[in-house]
Design a protein around this motif. Structure first.
Motif, PDB file in Angstrom:
ATOM      1  N   THR A 189      -0.253  -0.376  12.224  1.00 41.45           N
ATOM      2  CA  THR A 189      -1.460  -0.167  13.023  1.00 41.45           C
ATOM      3  C   THR A 189      -1.609   1.280  13.476  1.00 41.45           C
ATOM      4  N   ARG A 190      -0.533   2.073  13.357  1.00 42.28           N
ATOM      5  CA  ARG A 190      -0.571   3.466  13.837  1.00 42.28           C
ATOM      6  C   ARG A 190      -0.662   4.486  12.712  1.00 42.28           C
ATOM      7  N   ARG A 191      -0.704   4.034  11.483  1.00 43.62           N
ATOM      8  CA  ARG A 191      -0.639   4.971  10.353  1.00 43.62           C
ATOM      9  C   ARG A 191      -1.807   5.955  10.318  1.00 43.62           C
ATOM     10  N   LEU A 192      -3.012   5.466  10.582  1.00 42.24           N
ATOM     11  CA  LEU A 192      -4.170   6.359  10.511  1.00 42.24           C
ATOM     12  C   LEU A 192      -4.079   7.472  11.547  1.00 42.24           C
ATOM     13  N   ASP A 193      -3.597   7.149  12.734  1.00 40.87           N
ATOM     14  CA  ASP A 193      -3.447   8.184  13.761  1.00 40.87           C
ATOM     15  C   ASP A 193      -2.493   9.273  13.286  1.00 40.87           C
ATOM     16  N   HIS A 194      -1.409   8.878  12.654  1.00 40.02           N
ATOM     17  CA  HIS A 194      -0.461   9.873  12.126  1.00 40.02           C
ATOM     18  C   HIS A 194      -1.109  10.722  11.028  1.00 40.02           C
ATOM     19  N   LEU A 195      -1.832  10.085  10.133  1.00 40.04           N
ATOM     20  CA  LEU A 195      -2.456  10.829   9.033  1.00 40.04           C
ATOM     21  C   LEU A 195      -3.492  11.826   9.542  1.00 40.04           C
ATOM     22  N   LYS A 196      -4.180  11.470  10.620  1.00 38.11           N
ATOM     23  CA  LYS A 196      -5.211  12.358  11.155  1.00 38.11           C
ATOM     24  C   LYS A 196      -4.636  13.563  11.884  1.00 38.11           C
ATOM     25  N   ALA A 197      -3.327  13.636  11.974  1.00 40.05           N
ATOM     26  CA  ALA A 197      -2.716  14.820  12.582  1.00 40.05           C
ATOM     27  C   ALA A 197      -2.962  16.068  11.735  1.00 40.05           C
ATOM     28  N   TYR A 198      -3.292  15.869  10.451  1.00 40.19           N
ATOM     29  CA  TYR A 198      -3.605  17.020   9.590  1.00 40.19           C
ATOM     30  C   TYR A 198      -5.083  17.380   9.692  1.00 40.19           C
ATOM     31  N   LYS A 199      -5.951  16.515   9.260  1.00 37.82           N
ATOM     32  CA  LYS A 199      -7.397  16.741   9.298  1.00 37.82           C
ATOM     33  C   LYS A 199      -8.094  15.384   9.361  1.00 37.82           C
ATOM     34  N   ASP A 200      -9.406  15.431   9.554  1.00 41.78           N
ATOM     35  CA  ASP A 200     -10.184  14.200   9.513  1.00 41.78           C
ATOM     36  C   ASP A 200     -10.230  13.658   8.090  1.00 41.78           C
ATOM     37  N   LEU A 201     -10.272  12.334   7.986  1.00 37.15           N
ATOM     38  CA  LEU A 201     -10.344  11.674   6.693  1.00 37.15           C
ATOM     39  C   LEU A 201     -11.797  11.440   6.298  1.00 37.15           C
ATOM     40  N   ILE A 202     -12.080  11.589   4.997  1.00 35.37           N
ATOM     41  CA  ILE A 202     -13.402  11.216   4.496  1.00 35.37           C
ATOM     42  C   ILE A 202     -13.354   9.860   3.804  1.00 35.37           C
ATOM     43  N   PHE A 203     -12.141   9.393   3.493  1.00 33.32           N
ATOM     44  CA  PHE A 203     -11.990   8.084   2.862  1.00 33.32           C
ATOM     45  C   PHE A 203     -10.549   7.627   3.024  1.00 33.32           C
ATOM     46  N   TYR A 204     -10.383   6.309   3.209  1.00 31.27           N
ATOM     47  CA  TYR A 204      -9.038   5.746   3.129  1.00 31.27           C
ATOM     48  C   TYR A 204      -9.139   4.300   2.679  1.00 31.27           C
ATOM     49  N   ASP A 205      -8.050   3.811   2.101  1.00 27.84           N
ATOM     50  CA  ASP A 205      -7.981   2.421   1.689  1.00 27.84           C
ATOM     51  C   ASP A 205      -6.582   1.918   1.980  1.00 27.84           C
ATOM     52  N   ASP A 206      -6.505   0.698   2.444  1.00 25.75           N
ATOM     53  CA  ASP A 206      -5.233   0.063   2.801  1.00 25.75           C
ATOM     54  C   ASP A 206      -4.900  -0.937   1.697  1.00 25.75           C
ATOM     55  N   ILE A 207      -3.859  -0.667   0.918  1.00 34.51           N
ATOM     56  CA  ILE A 207      -3.532  -1.510  -0.220  1.00 34.51           C
ATOM     57  C   ILE A 207      -2.045  -1.842  -0.208  1.00 34.51           C
ATOM     58  N   PHE A 208      -1.649  -2.709  -1.126  1.00 35.48           N
ATOM     59  CA  PHE A 208      -0.232  -3.044  -1.299  1.00 35.48           C
ATOM     60  C   PHE A 208       0.031  -3.107  -2.793  1.00 35.48           C
ATOM     61  N   ILE A 209       0.867  -2.186  -3.288  1.00 30.16           N
ATOM     62  CA  ILE A 209       1.304  -2.222  -4.679  1.00 30.16           C
ATOM     63  C   ILE A 209       2.823  -2.384  -4.695  1.00 30.16           C
ATOM     64  N   ILE A 210       3.521  -1.303  -4.377  1.00 30.34           N
ATOM     65  CA  ILE A 210       4.975  -1.415  -4.263  1.00 30.34           C
ATOM     66  C   ILE A 210       5.412  -1.572  -2.813  1.00 30.34           C
ATOM     67  N   ALA A 211       4.489  -1.299  -1.899  1.00 30.99           N
ATOM     68  CA  ALA A 211       4.753  -1.401  -0.456  1.00 30.99           C
ATOM     69  C   ALA A 211       3.410  -1.251   0.241  1.00 30.99           C
ATOM     70  N   PRO A 212       3.319  -1.591   1.538  1.00 30.00           N
ATOM     71  CA  PRO A 212       2.085  -1.275   2.267  1.00 30.00           C
ATOM     72  C   PRO A 212       1.776   0.217   2.136  1.00 30.00           C
ATOM     73  N   GLN A 213       0.544   0.527   1.813  1.00 30.55           N
ATOM     74  CA  GLN A 213       0.192   1.900   1.442  1.00 30.55           C
ATOM     75  C   GLN A 213      -1.210   2.224   1.918  1.00 30.55           C
ATOM     76  N   ILE A 214      -1.379   3.415   2.471  1.00 30.63           N
ATOM     77  CA  ILE A 214      -2.715   3.918   2.757  1.00 30.63           C
ATOM     78  C   ILE A 214      -2.997   5.071   1.800  1.00 30.63           C
ATOM     79  N   ILE A 215      -4.110   4.948   1.084  1.00 28.14           N
ATOM     80  CA  ILE A 215      -4.625   6.051   0.277  1.00 28.14           C
ATOM     81  C   ILE A 215      -5.573   6.833   1.172  1.00 28.14           C
ATOM     82  N   ALA A 216      -5.253   8.085   1.437  1.00 27.86           N
ATOM     83  CA  ALA A 216      -6.051   8.889   2.366  1.00 27.86           C
ATOM     84  C   ALA A 216      -6.561  10.144   1.664  1.00 27.86           C
ATOM     85  N   ILE A 217      -7.858  10.405   1.805  1.00 30.12           N
ATOM     86  CA  ILE A 217      -8.453  11.630   1.275  1.00 30.12           C
ATOM     87  C   ILE A 217      -9.078  12.393   2.434  1.00 30.12           C
ATOM     88  N   TYR A 218      -8.732  13.675   2.513  1.00 28.06           N
ATOM     89  CA  TYR A 218      -9.154  14.513   3.630  1.00 28.06           C
ATOM     90  C   TYR A 218     -10.415  15.315   3.287  1.00 28.06           C
TER      91      TYR A 218
END
Length: 259
Positions: free
Chosen positions: A56-85
């Motif tokens: 539940t806290r992953r997006l907050d951590h990712l936004k420490a770099y820049k704002d996101l223009i897109f993200y997707d929450d998926i599971f392939i080999i593990a819970p994963q967020i695809i984030a594009i800045y």
């Protein structure tokens, strides 16, 4: 590069999270092979039983770099967020535990106060297992077979697609011989890991993989496999998979002049 800046800022945020026990890089950055076009494969090893809370806290951590223009929450080999800045950098943030960590690919540790990753250092590799090698051989032959069926019914676009699936496996087979320590990387690394003459043959095949020329591409694939077939049989022995591969090579080469 911006990748290093992004990793540093996200890492500083992750270090403050009580569930995070280790942070490390895989992929091209983990192997120290990245360039300005590379994405970032960032892994968090979190405490057992706290992974759902951490997610539940992953997006907050990712936004420490820049704002996101897109993200997707998926599971392939593990819970994963695809984030594009907003600067088009792409980070994949994976969440694992000691039970779900997969011992493949090399990694670079960024944060590991309890030395949890030390026990995995010696197990990291990019070699194909025997089972993976067999699977690649079978799939290469299978998609050659499927190409023949698509070509026979005049479905040229699907015939091309079958050859693309075939070549993903063929290039991995080649890497298993010529760069076995990196074979798992497959098609995307042949430009640096295969001998130049083989790179040239692969490029020639891809140039023929069009709706009007896929028959020539199939024959060039079969010819390439034929040149490696003695080595393949040496690795496999006489079994059903290598026999099927041999039959497909023979069948495609006999169809010279046919689509």
């Amino acid at each position: 590069m911006r990748q290093e800046i992004a990793v540093e800022k996200v890492l500083e945020s992750l270090k403050k999270d009580h569930s995070v026990r280790s942070v490390f890089l895989k992929g091209s950055m983990g192997r120290k092979e990245h360039d300005e076009h590379s994405d970032v494969d960032l892994y968090c090893l979190v405490a057992e039983g706290e992974e759902n809370e951490f997610l539940t806290r992953r997006l907050d951590h990712l936004k420490a770099y820049k704002d996101l223009i897109f993200y997707d929450d998926i599971f392939i080999i593990a819970p994963q967020i695809i984030a594009i800045y907003e600067d088009w950098l792409h980070i994949d943030l994976f969440t694992v535990t000691e039970k779900t960590f997969q011992e493949k690919d090399f990694f670079t540790v960024l944060y590991d106060p309890d030395d949890l990753m030390g026990k995995y250092q010696s197990t990291q590799n990019l070699e194909l297992s025997k089972e993976q090698f067999i699977e690649n051989l079978l799939d290469a032959a299978w998609f050659l077979f499927q190409h023949g069926k698509a070509a026979a019914r005049g479905n040229d676009t699907w015939a091309v697609e079958m050859l693309r699936h075939c070549m993903r496996n063929v290039t991995t087979i080649l890497l298993a011989r010529y760069a076995k320590e990196r074979a798992v990387l497959g098609l995307k690394t042949i430009h640096r890991d295969l001998p130049q003459d083989l790179q040239d043959r692969v490029v020639e095949i891809y140039e023929e993989m069009t709706p009007s020329r896929h028959g020539d591409a199939a024959r060039k694939i079969a010819s390439l496999l034929e040149s490696e077939f003695d080595w393949i049989c040496g690795e496999m022995g006489e079994d059903e998979v290598s026999s099927f591969m041999g039959l497909m090579i023979e069948r495609v080469l006999e169809n010279k002049g046919e689509q």
